[in-house]
Design a protein around this motif. Structure first.
Motif, PDB file in Angstrom:
ATOM      1  N   ALA A 161       0.768  -1.113   0.004  1.00 30.96           N
ATOM      2  CA  ALA A 161       0.017   0.045   0.079  1.00 30.96           C
ATOM      3  C   ALA A 161       0.876   1.242   0.187  1.00 30.96           C
ATOM      4  CB  ALA A 161      -0.987   0.159   1.153  1.00 30.96           C
ATOM      5  N   THR A 162       1.951   1.330   0.939  1.00 35.29           N
ATOM      6  CA  THR A 162       2.665   2.516   0.979  1.00 35.29           C
ATOM      7  C   THR A 162       3.424   2.652  -0.442  1.00 35.29           C
ATOM      8  OG1 THR A 162       4.465   1.487   2.436  1.00 35.29           O
ATOM      9  CG2 THR A 162       2.629   2.858   3.454  1.00 35.29           C
ATOM     10  N   ARG A 163       4.058   1.721  -0.967  1.00 35.05           N
ATOM     11  CA  ARG A 163       4.523   1.693  -2.398  1.00 35.05           C
ATOM     12  C   ARG A 163       3.773   2.446  -3.379  1.00 35.05           C
ATOM     13  NH1 ARG A 163       9.072  -1.707  -3.677  1.00 35.05           N
ATOM     14  NH2 ARG A 163       9.965  -3.070  -2.096  1.00 35.05           N
ATOM     15  N   ALA A 164       2.469   1.800  -3.457  1.00 36.23           N
ATOM     16  CA  ALA A 164       1.441   2.621  -4.216  1.00 36.23           C
ATOM     17  C   ALA A 164       1.266   3.989  -4.163  1.00 36.23           C
ATOM     18  CB  ALA A 164       0.357   1.831  -4.073  1.00 36.23           C
ATOM     19  N   ALA A 165       1.178   4.373  -2.734  1.00 39.25           N
ATOM     20  CA  ALA A 165       0.989   5.671  -2.192  1.00 39.25           C
ATOM     21  C   ALA A 165       2.187   6.472  -2.870  1.00 39.25           C
ATOM     22  CB  ALA A 165       1.039   5.663  -0.603  1.00 39.25           C
ATOM     23  N   ALA A 166       3.308   6.193  -2.526  1.00 37.64           N
ATOM     24  CA  ALA A 166       4.461   6.870  -3.155  1.00 37.64           C
ATOM     25  C   ALA A 166       4.674   6.968  -4.560  1.00 37.64           C
ATOM     26  CB  ALA A 166       5.694   6.224  -2.428  1.00 37.64           C
ATOM     27  N   ALA A 167       4.422   6.058  -5.268  1.00 34.33           N
ATOM     28  CA  ALA A 167       4.252   6.079  -6.611  1.00 34.33           C
ATOM     29  C   ALA A 167       3.193   7.127  -7.498  1.00 34.33           C
ATOM     30  CB  ALA A 167       3.938   4.631  -7.087  1.00 34.33           C
TER      31      ALA A 167
ATOM     32  N   ASP B  46       7.561  17.181   2.347  1.00 33.17           N
ATOM     33  CA  ASP B  46       6.873  15.932   1.624  1.00 33.17           C
ATOM     34  C   ASP B  46       6.228  16.406   0.341  1.00 33.17           C
ATOM     35  OD1 ASP B  46       7.419  14.736   3.952  1.00 33.17           O
ATOM     36  OD2 ASP B  46       5.351  14.782   4.705  1.00 33.17           O
ATOM     37  N   LEU B  47       6.798  16.169  -0.833  1.00 33.94           N
ATOM     38  CA  LEU B  47       6.707  16.755  -2.200  1.00 33.94           C
ATOM     39  C   LEU B  47       6.608  15.658  -3.068  1.00 33.94           C
ATOM     40  CD1 LEU B  47       9.778  19.167  -1.706  1.00 33.94           C
ATOM     41  CD2 LEU B  47       7.151  19.842  -1.259  1.00 33.94           C
ATOM     42  N   ALA B  48       5.938  16.159  -4.173  1.00 37.65           N
ATOM     43  CA  ALA B  48       5.861  15.412  -5.525  1.00 37.65           C
ATOM     44  C   ALA B  48       6.262  16.150  -6.666  1.00 37.65           C
ATOM     45  CB  ALA B  48       4.559  14.465  -5.642  1.00 37.65           C
TER      46      ALA B  48
ATOM     47  N   VAL C 282       1.485  12.227 -14.473  1.00 38.18           N
ATOM     48  CA  VAL C 282       2.367  11.147 -14.200  1.00 38.18           C
ATOM     49  C   VAL C 282       3.479  11.744 -13.031  1.00 38.18           C
ATOM     50  CG1 VAL C 282       4.525  10.066 -14.889  1.00 38.18           C
ATOM     51  CG2 VAL C 282       2.616  10.075 -16.498  1.00 38.18           C
ATOM     52  N   VAL C 283       3.358  10.998 -11.849  1.00 39.82           N
ATOM     53  CA  VAL C 283       4.374  11.235 -10.865  1.00 39.82           C
ATOM     54  C   VAL C 283       5.650  10.711 -11.064  1.00 39.82           C
ATOM     55  CG1 VAL C 283       4.920  11.102  -8.168  1.00 39.82           C
ATOM     56  CG2 VAL C 283       2.565  11.407  -9.022  1.00 39.82           C
ATOM     57  N   ARG C 284       6.452  11.671 -11.149  1.00 38.70           N
ATOM     58  CA  ARG C 284       7.933  11.104 -11.586  1.00 38.70           C
ATOM     59  C   ARG C 284       8.790  10.987 -10.394  1.00 38.70           C
ATOM     60  NH1 ARG C 284       8.919  15.161 -16.885  1.00 38.70           N
ATOM     61  NH2 ARG C 284       7.412  13.933 -18.235  1.00 38.70           N
ATOM     62  N   ARG C 285       8.601  11.742  -9.217  1.00 36.96           N
ATOM     63  CA  ARG C 285       9.410  11.431  -8.040  1.00 36.96           C
ATOM     64  C   ARG C 285       8.807  11.899  -6.750  1.00 36.96           C
ATOM     65  NH1 ARG C 285      12.349  13.980 -11.365  1.00 36.96           N
ATOM     66  NH2 ARG C 285      12.405  15.978 -10.391  1.00 36.96           N
ATOM     67  N   THR C 286       8.740  11.204  -5.852  1.00 44.04           N
ATOM     68  CA  THR C 286       8.113  11.506  -4.504  1.00 44.04           C
ATOM     69  C   THR C 286       9.212  11.758  -3.500  1.00 44.04           C
ATOM     70  OG1 THR C 286       6.141  10.572  -5.309  1.00 44.04           O
ATOM     71  CG2 THR C 286       6.342  11.088  -2.708  1.00 44.04           C
ATOM     72  N   TYR C 287       9.163  12.828  -2.749  1.00 40.97           N
ATOM     73  CA  TYR C 287      10.125  13.179  -1.502  1.00 40.97           C
ATOM     74  C   TYR C 287       9.307  13.051  -0.241  1.00 40.97           C
ATOM     75  CZ  TYR C 287      13.005  14.861  -5.249  1.00 40.97           C
ATOM     76  OH  TYR C 287      13.888  14.871  -6.515  1.00 40.97           O
ATOM     77  N   LEU C 288       9.953  12.356   0.707  1.00 41.96           N
ATOM     78  CA  LEU C 288       9.420  12.331   2.117  1.00 41.96           C
ATOM     79  C   LEU C 288      10.519  12.921   2.835  1.00 41.96           C
ATOM     80  CD1 LEU C 288       7.180  10.901   3.485  1.00 41.96           C
ATOM     81  CD2 LEU C 288       8.712   8.923   4.020  1.00 41.96           C
TER      82      LEU C 288
ATOM     83  N   GLU D  55      13.909  13.736   1.198  1.00 44.64           N
ATOM     84  CA  GLU D  55      14.485  12.845   0.348  1.00 44.64           C
ATOM     85  C   GLU D  55      13.686  12.010  -0.338  1.00 44.64           C
ATOM     86  OE1 GLU D  55      17.097  10.203   2.918  1.00 44.64           O
ATOM     87  OE2 GLU D  55      17.532  11.904   4.418  1.00 44.64           O
ATOM     88  N   ALA D  56      14.384  11.730  -1.672  1.00 50.12           N
ATOM     89  CA  ALA D  56      13.407  10.939  -2.619  1.00 50.12           C
ATOM     90  C   ALA D  56      13.147   9.717  -2.284  1.00 50.12           C
ATOM     91  CB  ALA D  56      14.193  10.964  -4.063  1.00 50.12           C
ATOM     92  N   VAL D  57      11.876   9.194  -2.370  1.00 47.63           N
ATOM     93  CA  VAL D  57      11.514   7.843  -1.874  1.00 47.63           C
ATOM     94  C   VAL D  57      12.224   6.925  -2.879  1.00 47.63           C
ATOM     95  CG1 VAL D  57       9.563   6.247  -1.442  1.00 47.63           C
ATOM     96  CG2 VAL D  57       9.476   8.678  -0.994  1.00 47.63           C
ATOM     97  N   ASP D  58      12.609   5.828  -2.495  1.00 48.93           N
ATOM     98  CA  ASP D  58      13.347   4.800  -3.416  1.00 48.93           C
ATOM     99  C   ASP D  58      12.764   3.498  -3.072  1.00 48.93           C
ATOM    100  OD1 ASP D  58      14.897   3.166  -4.710  1.00 48.93           O
ATOM    101  OD2 ASP D  58      16.927   3.487  -3.827  1.00 48.93           O
ATOM    102  N   LEU D  59      11.915   2.866  -3.918  1.00 44.61           N
ATOM    103  CA  LEU D  59      11.194   1.901  -3.780  1.00 44.61           C
ATOM    104  C   LEU D  59      11.975   0.506  -3.770  1.00 44.61           C
ATOM    105  CD1 LEU D  59       7.761   2.539  -5.767  1.00 44.61           C
ATOM    106  CD2 LEU D  59       8.361   3.059  -3.284  1.00 44.61           C
ATOM    107  N   ASP D  60      13.265   0.759  -4.109  1.00 43.44           N
ATOM    108  CA  ASP D  60      14.301  -0.450  -4.039  1.00 43.44           C
ATOM    109  C   ASP D  60      15.246  -0.304  -2.670  1.00 43.44           C
ATOM    110  OD1 ASP D  60      13.323  -1.387  -6.653  1.00 43.44           O
ATOM    111  OD2 ASP D  60      14.395   0.150  -7.607  1.00 43.44           O
ATOM    112  N   ALA D  61      14.924   0.536  -1.968  1.00 45.95           N
ATOM    113  CA  ALA D  61      15.812   0.625  -0.734  1.00 45.95           C
ATOM    114  C   ALA D  61      14.691   0.344   0.510  1.00 45.95           C
ATOM    115  CB  ALA D  61      16.308   2.318  -0.405  1.00 45.95           C
ATOM    116  N   ALA D  62      15.347   0.399   1.638  1.00 41.05           N
ATOM    117  CA  ALA D  62      14.578   0.251   2.811  1.00 41.05           C
ATOM    118  C   ALA D  62      13.860   1.398   3.136  1.00 41.05           C
ATOM    119  CB  ALA D  62      15.482   0.095   4.000  1.00 41.05           C
TER     120      ALA D  62
END
Length: 448
Positions: free
Chosen positions: A80-86, A385-387, A419-425, A428-435
């Motif tokens: 769910a939170t991956r989908a949210a960030a995307a 927190d930005l997109a 299209v959301v190209r990047r999301t910042y939390l 810092e950019a959210v990296d869905l491949d990182a922790a």
């Protein structure tokens, strides 16, 4: 010279309710300065948006069913939170039902928090639940003290046995108890007395007719009357019946503490377009006709509807009865957490609305609803927190490419804009491949 961790340079950014050309200085995860484009010297990272990109605040979605633990095969915190960030969403507030246990006691909240911790790619808060079993027990006050953002109740069968509804008397008792805490009650407002049994079959019209607008109107009247009598705070979730808008407008004018949300599917979809067997469109209350949809848009533009949130309510594909298309047995819920912004923006711009309005409805409004005044906006002191949104870029919805755990959506094959190209939390950019770096959040202390 002031030092910044990051400077974001955007020729287009939604700030103070309009698009502006700005530099945004970020330090320690917060916006510390917003200046005209090019005014800041970047001694740290410099992020320059492309000409076709717009900087917007991360969305706040206060109506998300994550379902973990207990029904994690439907959805979970990681997915769910991956989908949210995307989808440009940086804060979600999780509903208290469809998980097992339901979030109706402090112990159940702790179970939910343990499940979410270390899995969240965005920040996660929690609603508590108001059910007959926890009224007058001290559990509501204890959940409030533990930091839930308010309490969800149903005025009819919720669809899951562990979350029973409140009748009118118990709803009044719950509102009285919560008024003493100044806690928010959010209400699934349909009257079961006006909902008909549904025969098996793939046709949408019988399902729609079985849940008439009058069922929402009657329940919302009860919500208004009870909020008026108790002085409590009430919020109507997922409004679909535009006929209820005049009563809500009048109540607010009288000072009744009642607010209301609607959802992307009520603003973008039309009952006439639901195909036979299209159980991926089933939700409760239902998607109504185009004229009703037009009136919802008018109420949103007027400000009677406060915000737009997804009511992300997924299930496994088998529970949607896609093989039989039987509306009588299909789970009622639409999964759209990753798509909400694009769905609403696509429909909004066709009606002449601005991106700034969409930000107000989907970021600022929901943040204000739950007292998160430092989210849902690009402003000094707010969390960074930005997109980064490409509002004119289009894409065709492919369910298999969504991060939702189950690839079921009524938007499959639709062309959407945005299209959301990047999301910042927190800068810092959210990296869905990182922790995952999302945090568990509580109601602001100023509301405790």
């Amino acid at each position: 010279m002031r030092r910044y961790d990051t400077v974001v340079r955007a020729a287009r950014a939604v700030v103070d309710g309009r698009e502006q050309a700005v530099d945004v200085g970020v330090t320690d995860g917060r916006v510390v300065v917003v200046e005209p484009l090019g005014a800041l010297e970047a001694d740290g990272a410099l992020v320059v948006l492309a000409d076709d990109e717009v900087l917007v605040p991360g969305l706040v979605d206060t109506h998300v069913h994550v379902n973990e633990p207990g029904r994690t095969e439907w959805e979970g915190f990681a997915s769910a939170t991956r989908a949210a960030a995307a989808g440009g969403v940086t804060t979600i507030v999780d509903m208290p039902l469809n998980s097992v246990p339901a979030t109706t006691t402090p112990d159940a909240l702790a179970v939910k928090q343990r499940a979410a911790r270390h899995q969240a790619f965005v920040d996660v808060g929690f609603w508590g639940g108001a059910v007959p079993e926890n009224l007058g027990t001290g559990d509501l006050a204890a959940l409030h003290e533990a930091g839930v953002f308010g309490f969800k109740c149903f005025l009819l069968d919720s669809g899951v046995e562990e979350f029973p509804p409140l009748d009118a008397d118990r709803f009044g008792a719950a509102m009285h108890e919560l008024a003493g805490l100044d806690a928010l009650m959010i209400v699934h407002a349909e009257s079961g007395d006006l909902i008909a049994d549904l025969a098996h079959g793939p046709a949408y019209r019988p399902f729609l007719d079985s849940r008439p607008s009058a069922a929402e109107q009657r329940a919302i009247a009860l919500v208004i009357d009870t909020a008026r009598a108790t002085g409590g705070r009430a919020h109507v979730v997922h409004l679909s019946a535009a006929e209820a808008v005049p009563a809500l407008r009048a109540a607010r004018a009288d000072g009744v503490r009642v607010s209301v949300e609607t959802c992307p599917h009520y603003l973008a979809l039309d009952a006439a377009e639901v195909p036979d067997g299209g159980t991926d469109h089933k939700c409760c209350p239902p998607i109504r006709d185009a004229a009703n949809r037009d009136r919802l848009w008018a109420a949103l533009a007027e400000g009677v509807i406060d915000c737009v949130v997804t009511d992300h309510s997924p299930s496994t594909a088998d529970l949607k009865a896609l093989d039989t298309g039987d509306f009588a047995v299909a789970w009622g819920g639409i999964a759209s957490l990753q798509l909400g912004l694009a769905v609403v923006w696509t429909a909004a711009r066709e009606r002449g609305h601005t991106l700034a309005e969409v930000v107000d409805w989907m970021a600022t409004g929901p943040a204000d609803l739950v007292g998160l005044a430092d989210r849902g906006r690009i402003a000094v002191g707010a969390r960074a927190d930005l997109a980064v949104l490409a509002p004119d870029e289009t894409f065709v919805v492919d369910p298999a490419r969504l991060h939702h755990k189950n690839p079921v959506t009524p938007y499959a094959g639709r062309t959407l804009a945005g299209v959301v190209r990047r999301t910042y939390l927190a800068g810092e950019a959210v990296d869905l491949d990182a922790a995952p770096r999302g945090r568990l959040i509580s109601r602001p202390r100023s509301q405790q």
